[in-house]
Design an enzyme around this catalytic site. Structure first.
Site, PDB file in Angstrom:
ATOM      1  N   ARG A  12       9.800 -15.308  -2.997  1.00  0.00           N
ATOM      2  CA  ARG A  12       8.802 -14.533  -2.262  1.00  0.00           C
ATOM      3  C   ARG A  12       9.344 -14.067  -0.914  1.00  0.00           C
ATOM      4  NH1 ARG A  12       4.380 -16.594   0.492  1.00  0.00           N
ATOM      5  NH2 ARG A  12       4.592 -18.618  -0.540  1.00  0.00           N
ATOM      6  N   TYR A  44      -3.612  10.607  -4.069  1.00  0.00           N
ATOM      7  CA  TYR A  44      -3.811   9.885  -5.322  1.00  0.00           C
ATOM      8  C   TYR A  44      -5.159   9.180  -5.274  1.00  0.00           C
ATOM      9  CZ  TYR A  44      -3.283   5.972  -8.589  1.00  0.00           C
ATOM     10  OH  TYR A  44      -3.489   5.032  -9.568  1.00  0.00           O
ATOM     11  N   ASP A  98       3.649  10.378   1.396  1.00  0.00           N
ATOM     12  CA  ASP A  98       3.878   9.944   0.023  1.00  0.00           C
ATOM     13  C   ASP A  98       4.804  10.962  -0.626  1.00  0.00           C
ATOM     14  OD1 ASP A  98       3.685   9.509  -2.775  1.00  0.00           O
ATOM     15  OD2 ASP A  98       1.748   8.507  -2.528  1.00  0.00           O
ATOM     16  N   LYS A 144       7.016   5.828 -11.015  1.00  0.00           N
ATOM     17  CA  LYS A 144       7.106   7.200 -11.494  1.00  0.00           C
ATOM     18  C   LYS A 144       8.567   7.642 -11.629  1.00  0.00           C
ATOM     19  CE  LYS A 144       2.581   7.079 -11.090  1.00  0.00           C
ATOM     20  NZ  LYS A 144       2.283   5.896 -10.283  1.00  0.00           N
TER      21      LYS A 144
END
Length: 421
Positions: A96, A150, A215, A240
């Site tokens: 982590r 989005y 973005d 993507k």
């Protein structure tokens, strides 16, 4: 072709890389220039040390924890991380806190975007959430944003799920919307799903000292690098184009090292880490990113031109910057088009090697209030097409069949749609 309803522009040539040179561990050394072309960086960034290690493919480190007999030293390293979020020196401590495979992807993406650093997360929404949490922790909860975004990004801001408050503006209203507690200005260009474009340099100027988050999921660093136009933070849904094959989820923020340190601290605290196997797949995806984006963009430009000339289509959206995304509005029922494709896959997401189509008002932007959605240009007849690498003639044959034989809305309505663009 009706030039009033569609504009096609050549995709620009690759920008030159301005990233940093990695040392023997594959990490970045600040201040050392690397004048390599983007295509070269895509293949080699994050991998420069492999030959010296005697391997060709990047290793996948799946360890969740790492042995250490020096607990005092580990305590000092953890204390240092808690201070500024810098990546701990020496061997890894815990999954982590950081992972060597994920770090290779972060190094490569930062080089492609021309930033000092990048921080990867489990998804794009986890990456955006971390940015909002960083600013909120500084007492800067207000966000200025430009629609469309989005759908889930829009919802996260509008619903205030992380304690943020948003003011939605047109680009010209950004400067007037800024407040003392504004921590962020957020935009997408090209935007999802209308492909609207913004002058990022003008937007960044309007932001003043407030960080601009751009973005860049649709454009990728192949088509634009927002930091060169003044953005401080660059967000990607790595699911993507960066991954490119529809088989991995991830998100990443490219930024300066100071902000990256804060993002790492939030990632450690919230646990939104990217899995090492996903990091490996994303690094592999970057190596073919320029080739994939160029080829898919060529297909998209051709399809956009044919759709713009088709009487069954009332409007086509295709960005001046180019790219592999096309949005178009139909005169008939868009749900019939979705139901009738056979080669093209009716599915959410985008950026895969195969072509996907979806109806934003029903899926990706369904969570946005209907009036806000339509006000941002997301009409109920809009379809979003993520163009892949198939032969363009096969793709057109499938679209042509799915559009059916029903006539469009008539010449008068079509001309009105063009005139109002």
């Amino acid at each position: 072709m009706d030039s009033g309803s569609f504009d096609a522009y050549d995709v620009p040539a690759d920008p030159q890389g301005t990233g940093q040179s990695p040392d023997g561990t594959g990490r970045r050394v600040p201040g050392v220039p690397a004048p390599r072309a983007l295509a070269t960086e895509a293949v080699h960034a994050g991998r420069d040390d492999l030959a010296r290690q005697g391997v060709h493919a990047p290793p996948i480190d799946l360890s969740t924890t790492y042995p250490s007999y020096d607990s005092r030293g580990e305590a000092a390293r953890i204390d240092a991380f808690a201070t500024d979020g810098a990546e701990p020196e020496g061997p890894p401590v815990y999954g982590r806190l950081g992972n060597p495979t994920v770090a290779r992807f972060e190094t490569a993406l930062a080089r492609l975007e021309g930033t000092e650093s990048a921080v990867a997360f489990a998804t794009g929404m986890a990456a955006l959430s971390a940015v909002l949490l960083v600013r909120s922790a500084m007492g800067l909860r207000h966000v200025v944003a430009v629609r469309p975004l989005y759908g889930c990004s829009d919802h996260l801001l509008t619903a205030g799920l992380l304690g943020s408050e948003v003011t939605w503006v047109d680009p010209a209203g950004i400067a007037d919307a800024l407040r003392p507690d504004t921590g962020l200005v957020m935009v997408e260009s090209p935007a999802n799903p209308t492909l609207a474009e913004l002058d990022l340099r003008a937007v960044a100027h309007a932001c003043g000292s407030v960080p601009l988050l751009a973005d860049n999921t649709f454009a990728t660093p192949v088509l634009q690098r927002p930091v060169e136009q003044g953005a401080r933070l660059v967000l990607h849904s790595a699911t993507k184009y960066l991954g490119g094959h529809g088989d991995v989820m991830g998100g990443v923020v490219a930024c300066d090292e100071e902000f990256a340190g804060r993002l790492r601290q939030v990632r450690f605290a919230t646990g939104g880490v990217l899995h090492p196997l996903a990091g490996y797949l994303l690094l592999r995806g970057l190596s073919t990113l320029p080739v994939r984006v160029r080829a898919a963009s060529s297909n998209a430009a051709e399809l956009a031109g044919r759709l713009a000339a088709d009487p069954r289509v009332t409007r086509v959206h295709y960005p001046r910057i180019g790219g592999a995304m096309v949005a178009f509005e139909v005169g008939g029922d868009p749900h019939d088009v979705i139901a009738d494709v056979r080669l093209i896959t009716p599915a959410v997401s985008l950026g895969s090697v195969d072509t996907l189509i979806q109806h934003p008002a029903s899926i990706s932007h369904r969570i946005v209030d209907a009036d806000d959605r339509r006000g941002a240009g997301v009409s109920d007849r809009l379809l979003r097409l993520s163009v892949g690498l198939e032969d363009v003639e096969d793709l057109w044959a499938d679209l042509d069949r799915a559009l059916g034989t029903a006539p469009g809305p008539g010449r008068g309505l079509r001309e009105a749609a063009v005139a109002n663009r």
